[in-house]
Design a protein around this motif. Sequence first.
Motif, PDB file in Angstrom:
ATOM      1  N   PHE A 118       1.132  -1.814   0.217  1.00  0.00           N
ATOM      2  CA  PHE A 118       0.094  -0.304  -0.185  1.00  0.00           C
ATOM      3  C   PHE A 118       0.848   0.981   0.114  1.00  0.00           C
ATOM      4  CE2 PHE A 118      -3.208  -2.943   1.549  1.00  0.00           C
ATOM      5  CZ  PHE A 118      -3.534  -2.869   0.844  1.00  0.00           C
ATOM      6  N   MET A 119       1.840   1.298   0.338  1.00  0.00           N
ATOM      7  CA  MET A 119       2.726   2.590   0.899  1.00  0.00           C
ATOM      8  C   MET A 119       3.249   3.523  -0.230  1.00  0.00           C
ATOM      9  SD  MET A 119       4.038   4.379   2.988  1.00  0.00           S
ATOM     10  CE  MET A 119       4.091   3.326   4.480  1.00  0.00           C
ATOM     11  N   LEU A 167      -8.057   2.031 -16.320  1.00  0.00           N
ATOM     12  CA  LEU A 167      -6.632   0.953 -16.923  1.00  0.00           C
ATOM     13  C   LEU A 167      -5.658   1.759 -17.125  1.00  0.00           C
ATOM     14  CD1 LEU A 167      -6.413  -1.449 -19.089  1.00  0.00           C
ATOM     15  CD2 LEU A 167      -5.662   0.116 -20.518  1.00  0.00           C
ATOM     16  N   SER A 168      -5.285   3.702 -17.249  1.00  0.00           N
ATOM     17  CA  SER A 168      -3.872   3.750 -16.920  1.00  0.00           C
ATOM     18  C   SER A 168      -3.878   3.451 -15.478  1.00  0.00           C
ATOM     19  CB  SER A 168      -3.751   5.548 -17.152  1.00  0.00           C
ATOM     20  OG  SER A 168      -4.565   5.667 -16.084  1.00  0.00           O
ATOM     21  N   VAL A 169      -4.329   4.537 -14.695  1.00  0.00           N
ATOM     22  CA  VAL A 169      -4.039   3.603 -12.898  1.00  0.00           C
ATOM     23  C   VAL A 169      -3.520   2.335 -12.731  1.00  0.00           C
ATOM     24  CG1 VAL A 169      -5.698   3.968 -10.955  1.00  0.00           C
ATOM     25  CG2 VAL A 169      -5.873   5.077 -12.436  1.00  0.00           C
ATOM     26  N   CYS A 170      -4.109   1.312 -13.327  1.00  0.00           N
ATOM     27  CA  CYS A 170      -3.674   0.382 -13.766  1.00  0.00           C
ATOM     28  C   CYS A 170      -2.852  -0.591 -13.625  1.00  0.00           C
ATOM     29  CB  CYS A 170      -4.855  -1.419 -14.060  1.00  0.00           C
ATOM     30  SG  CYS A 170      -6.564  -1.326 -13.261  1.00  0.00           S
ATOM     31  N   VAL A 171      -2.348   0.116 -14.562  1.00  0.00           N
ATOM     32  CA  VAL A 171      -1.249  -0.254 -15.634  1.00  0.00           C
ATOM     33  C   VAL A 171       0.607   0.495 -14.045  1.00  0.00           C
ATOM     34  CG1 VAL A 171       0.102  -0.237 -17.782  1.00  0.00           C
ATOM     35  CG2 VAL A 171      -2.110  -0.991 -18.265  1.00  0.00           C
ATOM     36  N   VAL A 172       0.322   2.200 -14.940  1.00  0.00           N
ATOM     37  CA  VAL A 172       0.852   2.443 -14.069  1.00  0.00           C
ATOM     38  C   VAL A 172       1.296   1.684 -12.739  1.00  0.00           C
ATOM     39  CG1 VAL A 172       1.245   4.794 -12.609  1.00  0.00           C
ATOM     40  CG2 VAL A 172       0.378   4.910 -15.008  1.00  0.00           C
ATOM     41  N   ASN A 173       0.580   2.060 -12.156  1.00  0.00           N
ATOM     42  CA  ASN A 173       0.992   0.821 -10.772  1.00  0.00           C
ATOM     43  C   ASN A 173       1.791  -0.076 -10.902  1.00  0.00           C
ATOM     44  OD1 ASN A 173       0.131   3.461  -8.410  1.00  0.00           O
ATOM     45  ND2 ASN A 173      -1.357   3.704  -9.606  1.00  0.00           N
ATOM     46  N   PHE A 174       0.819  -1.228 -11.242  1.00  0.00           N
ATOM     47  CA  PHE A 174       1.692  -2.504 -11.797  1.00  0.00           C
ATOM     48  C   PHE A 174       3.492  -2.088 -11.704  1.00  0.00           C
ATOM     49  CE2 PHE A 174       3.521  -5.152 -14.926  1.00  0.00           C
ATOM     50  CZ  PHE A 174       3.834  -6.369 -13.900  1.00  0.00           C
ATOM     51  N   ALA A 204      -5.115  -1.269  -7.549  1.00  0.00           N
ATOM     52  CA  ALA A 204      -5.407   0.893  -7.984  1.00  0.00           C
ATOM     53  C   ALA A 204      -5.929   2.009  -7.741  1.00  0.00           C
ATOM     54  CB  ALA A 204      -3.825   0.640  -8.689  1.00  0.00           C
ATOM     55  N   PRO A 205      -7.111   0.745  -8.818  1.00  0.00           N
ATOM     56  CA  PRO A 205      -8.144   2.226  -8.927  1.00  0.00           C
ATOM     57  C   PRO A 205      -8.772   2.632  -7.783  1.00  0.00           C
ATOM     58  CG  PRO A 205      -7.783   0.800 -10.757  1.00  0.00           C
ATOM     59  CD  PRO A 205      -7.114  -0.422  -9.977  1.00  0.00           C
ATOM     60  N   ILE A 206      -9.284   1.071  -6.814  1.00  0.00           N
ATOM     61  CA  ILE A 206     -10.384   1.372  -5.988  1.00  0.00           C
ATOM     62  C   ILE A 206      -9.730   2.204  -4.688  1.00  0.00           C
ATOM     63  CG2 ILE A 206     -11.209   0.371  -3.515  1.00  0.00           C
ATOM     64  CD1 ILE A 206     -10.772  -2.342  -6.145  1.00  0.00           C
ATOM     65  N   VAL A 207      -7.843   1.952  -4.571  1.00  0.00           N
ATOM     66  CA  VAL A 207      -7.221   2.682  -3.968  1.00  0.00           C
ATOM     67  C   VAL A 207      -7.440   4.062  -4.283  1.00  0.00           C
ATOM     68  CG1 VAL A 207      -4.739   3.230  -2.622  1.00  0.00           C
ATOM     69  CG2 VAL A 207      -5.922   1.080  -2.948  1.00  0.00           C
ATOM     70  N   PHE A 208      -7.290   4.371  -5.430  1.00  0.00           N
ATOM     71  CA  PHE A 208      -7.127   5.934  -5.775  1.00  0.00           C
ATOM     72  C   PHE A 208      -8.488   6.897  -5.350  1.00  0.00           C
ATOM     73  CE2 PHE A 208      -2.829   5.435  -6.651  1.00  0.00           C
ATOM     74  CZ  PHE A 208      -2.463   5.692  -7.604  1.00  0.00           C
TER      75      PHE A 208
END
Length: 176
Positions: free
Chosen positions: A38-39, A111-118, A155-159
Amino acid sequence: GGSGMILEKIVIFAGILVAYFLNGSNLFELGKSIKPDFMILLVTFFALRKGALSGLWIGFFGGLLSDAGLGGEIGAGGIIHYKVGLHSMSFSLLGYAIGKFGRSAYSENFLSVCVVNFAITLVSRLLTYFLFVIFFHSNENYGFLTTSIYNGAIAPIVFFILTWAYRLEPAEGSNI
């Protein structure tokens, strides 16, 4: 105003503590070693929303806590070695870089939130692991892909939760 800035920092610091406790808990563990980080999600979120300096200081403090969470190892002569500086170095470098170079290229959608955070999680894991090996020794328990995939997925949920919690305006051109 000045007090708003201080309050904001306190609230963000609370977020860092929450991320630290979530990382330390087994609430989100799938199986033995598959758990999110999460950090780095928090660092990425604020670096993208607030820029390089926010990414830097949140990465630094968040990284310090992550390092503290690794605990110490008892070395020769019963001396306890703490691995301080590993995550704080990689997270603050990444936080700064994301805030500096990532914001212009980043448009916020699912999608970008997923990809970027991955991608960022993977880089952070590799960078931290690299520092780990240089300064200490290899650590077989350190998950790369599993943590990165997990982070990308949540990530999308966290964001979304962070956006709601901090009431930050989404990045320009966003369609969440």
